[in-house]
Design a protein around this motif. Structure first.
Motif, PDB file in Angstrom:
ATOM      1  N   SER A  77      -2.989   1.457 -11.261  1.00 40.14           N
ATOM      2  CA  SER A  77      -2.438   2.613 -11.799  1.00 40.14           C
ATOM      3  C   SER A  77      -0.997   2.914 -10.648  1.00 40.14           C
ATOM      4  CB  SER A  77      -3.479   4.422 -11.855  1.00 40.14           C
ATOM      5  OG  SER A  77      -3.697   4.393 -10.544  1.00 40.14           O
ATOM      6  N   GLU A  78      -1.038   2.433 -10.123  1.00 36.80           N
ATOM      7  CA  GLU A  78      -0.060   2.869  -9.118  1.00 36.80           C
ATOM      8  C   GLU A  78       1.341   2.133  -9.386  1.00 36.80           C
ATOM      9  OE1 GLU A  78       0.728   5.943  -7.457  1.00 36.80           O
ATOM     10  OE2 GLU A  78      -1.455   6.530  -7.359  1.00 36.80           O
ATOM     11  N   LEU A  79       0.802   1.470 -10.170  1.00 37.62           N
ATOM     12  CA  LEU A  79       2.459   0.072  -9.940  1.00 37.62           C
ATOM     13  C   LEU A  79       2.766   0.430 -11.117  1.00 37.62           C
ATOM     14  CD1 LEU A  79      -0.745  -3.204  -9.515  1.00 37.62           C
ATOM     15  CD2 LEU A  79       0.847  -2.125  -8.101  1.00 37.62           C
ATOM     16  N   ASN A  80       3.906   0.365 -10.845  1.00 42.43           N
ATOM     17  CA  ASN A  80       5.366   0.965 -11.838  1.00 42.43           C
ATOM     18  C   ASN A  80       5.585   2.223 -11.669  1.00 42.43           C
ATOM     19  OD1 ASN A  80       7.307  -2.000 -13.074  1.00 42.43           O
ATOM     20  ND2 ASN A  80       5.049  -2.477 -12.534  1.00 42.43           N
ATOM     21  N   LYS A  81       4.662   3.238 -11.287  1.00 43.16           N
ATOM     22  CA  LYS A  81       4.462   4.583 -11.941  1.00 43.16           C
ATOM     23  C   LYS A  81       5.314   5.300 -11.104  1.00 43.16           C
ATOM     24  CE  LYS A  81       1.876   7.708  -9.059  1.00 43.16           C
ATOM     25  NZ  LYS A  81       0.775   8.504  -8.926  1.00 43.16           N
ATOM     26  N   GLY A 112       0.764  -1.067  -0.072  1.00 42.28           N
ATOM     27  CA  GLY A 112      -0.155   0.260   0.119  1.00 42.28           C
ATOM     28  C   GLY A 112       0.587   1.215   0.143  1.00 42.28           C
ATOM     29  N   VAL A 113       1.957   0.854  -0.574  1.00 44.61           N
ATOM     30  CA  VAL A 113       2.666   2.325  -0.860  1.00 44.61           C
ATOM     31  C   VAL A 113       2.572   3.041  -2.621  1.00 44.61           C
ATOM     32  CG1 VAL A 113       5.319   3.372  -0.537  1.00 44.61           C
ATOM     33  CG2 VAL A 113       4.722   1.538   1.081  1.00 44.61           C
ATOM     34  N   ARG A 114       2.717   4.454  -2.767  1.00 46.43           N
ATOM     35  CA  ARG A 114       2.826   4.718  -3.954  1.00 46.43           C
ATOM     36  C   ARG A 114       4.241   5.329  -4.169  1.00 46.43           C
ATOM     37  NH1 ARG A 114       1.861  10.333  -3.837  1.00 46.43           N
ATOM     38  NH2 ARG A 114       1.832  11.600  -1.834  1.00 46.43           N
ATOM     39  N   PHE A 115       5.086   5.525  -3.299  1.00 43.65           N
ATOM     40  CA  PHE A 115       6.234   6.152  -3.628  1.00 43.65           C
ATOM     41  C   PHE A 115       6.183   7.310  -4.050  1.00 43.65           C
ATOM     42  CE2 PHE A 115       6.351   1.260  -4.480  1.00 43.65           C
ATOM     43  CZ  PHE A 115       7.636   0.478  -3.794  1.00 43.65           C
ATOM     44  N   SER A 116       5.950   7.829  -3.549  1.00 47.72           N
ATOM     45  CA  SER A 116       6.130   9.826  -2.889  1.00 47.72           C
ATOM     46  C   SER A 116       7.810  10.523  -2.988  1.00 47.72           C
ATOM     47  CB  SER A 116       5.536  10.573  -2.491  1.00 47.72           C
ATOM     48  OG  SER A 116       6.003  10.568  -1.037  1.00 47.72           O
TER      49      SER A 116
END
Length: 558
Positions: free
Chosen positions: A308-312, A280-284
């Motif tokens: 959409s957050e995967l590999n973004k 549940g991490v979006r890597f800001s």
């Protein structure tokens, strides 16, 4: 019934008990319907931004959707900051905005704005109700969208004539709250068992494993599964700002926060791990630092409800769409961790470097001392809301959160003025718990008018103001990266103690550690809102800090 009465009935059907709002001409039909309603409590705030922040705090603390009600024009535009705050942090909200009558839309009518178009970038979805017959479908869809999949705010724009229109009996069946079908919207994704197996194998073979937890770990039974999983296999855990509390901060496996203000142990472990399970991490950017140098040698497994957050932001080796709870349940049955005692010893060395600094010989309080006093007085069992700045990071670092949903803060948008109204929302939801807003003298002045809201409703909110005469985080950046060229960061403040008393609240002040301990205990045993003003060291900095654009490996340690 008319549209307004129907909407109130539907909110009751959705188990909504609280509305945070501010009336105006375009929403008079709704407020008229509320006059005869004893099932929904309305909390009258002093500014529409605060209404949305309060609904946000309610939602984060409870896990249920918060609802805000504002009028058209400036009422709606005042709500935009709160909507964007909730959107960035994936908070389930329903925001009801008044609108001029449909025949006046597009004519630059009094208090008309295109809030539907204006909020498209910062809502999960939004609607404008042009026909009373569409209202039941729209309300059902709005709650479904806001609370399923990756949560988020949904806006419903309500023209005044639609709220006054009669809802006929033949449409009554449409109010049934069956699960709506929305073409293209598939919030539930079952995880492929093959992905669980690959993740389990990688973790089982890892020599330097790490679990990185984010805001997606707050939902369902994820915190309990996380605690069971990490404990069974002795896996170290690091957290983003939004993930704090999913695993108790004082847990022996918790290394602290990662990123720009992360601990030495958490950042070093993340940079040196060979397998990182990201839940549940979006890597800001505040988490990753220089993206090209982020955890360079690790096999990265990312789990998120939002495809959409995967590999973004970061290249991922194994991307899994689904819930963190489902993945953890699968891993519990399939992981067989090998010995990684050398890794544990290395982490122990880094953890000792992260240990709390000794007290400095200064006349004034330090913010860390105040937070530790609050920690001791509450035993970590309070709901803590913060504004944004140095105090936010000191709280994240030094307060030990004992459970999920106990830390309310604006992570993605970084909204000053969030703390007090968010604390009000939490206090409405949990009137018998300690709710504390930790803030700075700059942030607090953004929405301090909401003291009156808390006083009017007898809410048990305690406010700890770190008064240092600066916009602290901006000043720190000017000190470290701009050669101490302090430009427009010196800020004056009222006498917060006298201000609190003028609102009918309580106010206390502390200059020393002994006074701080005394007034915190006094505040916690005083009913209603209490403002505590702490006179802290003026140029105290937040450490560690990673310079902008640098790798997490290059943190500056005090």
């Amino acid at each position: 019934m008319n549209g307004a009465q129907l909407l109130i009935e539907m909110l009751i059907g959705k188990n909504i008990e609280i509305l945070f709002g501010y009336p105006g001409g375009a929403v008079l039909p709704l407020y008229d319907a509320l006059y005869d309603c004893d099932r929904i409590q309305h909390v009258l705030v002093r500014h529409e931004q605060a209404a949305v922040h309060a609904a946000d705090g309610y939602a984060r603390a409870t896990g249920r959707p918060g609802v805000a009600l504002v009028t058209s024009g400036p009422g709606a535009t005042n709500a935009v900051t709160g909507i964007a705050t909730a959107f960035m942090d994936s908070v389930p909200l329903i925001v009801l905005t008044g609108q001029v009558s449909t025949d006046l839309i597009g004519l630059d009518s009094f208090q008309e704005v295109d809030i539907y178009g204006m909020t498209m970038p910062v809502t999960k979805h939004n609607y404008i109700v042009r026909d009373i017959a569409d209202l039941p479908r729209i309300v059902n869809e709005a709650f479904h969208v806001a609370t399923t999949g990756r949560p988020g705010p949904v806006l419903i724009d309500l023209p005044k004539n639609v709220m006054n229109a009669e809802f006929t009996a033949e449409n009554q069946r449409a109010t049934q709250s069956s699960t709506p079908f929305i073409r293209g919207y598939q919030p539930d994704h079952a995880i492929d068992p093959a992905d669980i197996q690959v993740a389990a194998e990688r973790l089982s073979q890892a020599q330097r494993p790490l679990i990185l937890i984010g805001g997606g770990c707050m939902t369902d039974g994820t915190p309990a599964l996380l605690k069971e999983f990490t404990g069974r296999f002795n896996l170290p855990v690091a957290s983003t700002l939004m993930g704090l509390g999913a695993l108790p901060s004082g847990h022996y496996l918790h290394l602290g926060m990662v990123g720009m203000h992360g601990t030495v142990a958490a950042n070093r472990a993340l940079q040196n791990a060979d397998v990182v399970l990201c839940l549940g991490v979006r890597f800001s950017d505040r988490v990753t630092g220089n993206r090209k140098a982020f955890s360079p040698g690790s096999y990265k497994i990312q789990v998120d409800l939002d495809t959409s957050e995967l590999n973004k932001n970061i290249p991922i080796d194994l991307a899994i769409t689904g819930s963190c709870a489902e993945l953890l349940a699968g891993l519990l049955e399939n992981v067989h961790i090998a010995d990684h005692s050398a890794w544990e010893q290395q982490i122990g060395t880094w953890s000792r470097r992260s240990a709390k600094a000794r007290r400095e010989l200064e006349d004034k309080l330090t913010p860390q001392e105040v937070i530790r006093c609050i920690q001791k007085a509450t035993a970590g069992d309070a709901i803590i809301a913060t504004d944004v700045g140095q105090h936010q990071i000191w709280t994240a670092t030094h307060y030990e959160f004992s459970e999920a949903r106990s830390f309310l803060t604006s992570g993605g948008l970084g909204t000053m003025g969030y703390g007090l109204p968010a604390a009000i929302g939490a206090a409405v939801a949990f009137p018998d718990r300690h709710v504390i807003c930790i803030t700075g003298d700059g942030s607090f002045q953004m929405n301090m008018q909401e003291i009156m809201t808390a006083v009017d409703h007898g809410l048990n909110v305690k406010v700890a103001i770190f008064k240092n005469g600066y916009l602290g985080m901006v000043r720190q950046w000017q000190q470290l990266f701009l050669g101490r060229r302090y430009s427009s960061v010196r800020i004056s403040s009222p006498d917060f103690v006298a201000l609190a008393k003028s609102f009918g609240a309580h106010g206390f002040r502390a200059h020393t550690l002994a006074e701080a301990e005394q007034i915190i205990e006094l505040a916690l045993h005083t009913d209603g809102l209490v403002v505590m003003e702490f006179d802290i060291t003026e140029e105290k900095n937040v450490y560690p800090i990673v310079p902008p654009g640098a790798s997490n490996q290059d943190m500056i340690v005090e």
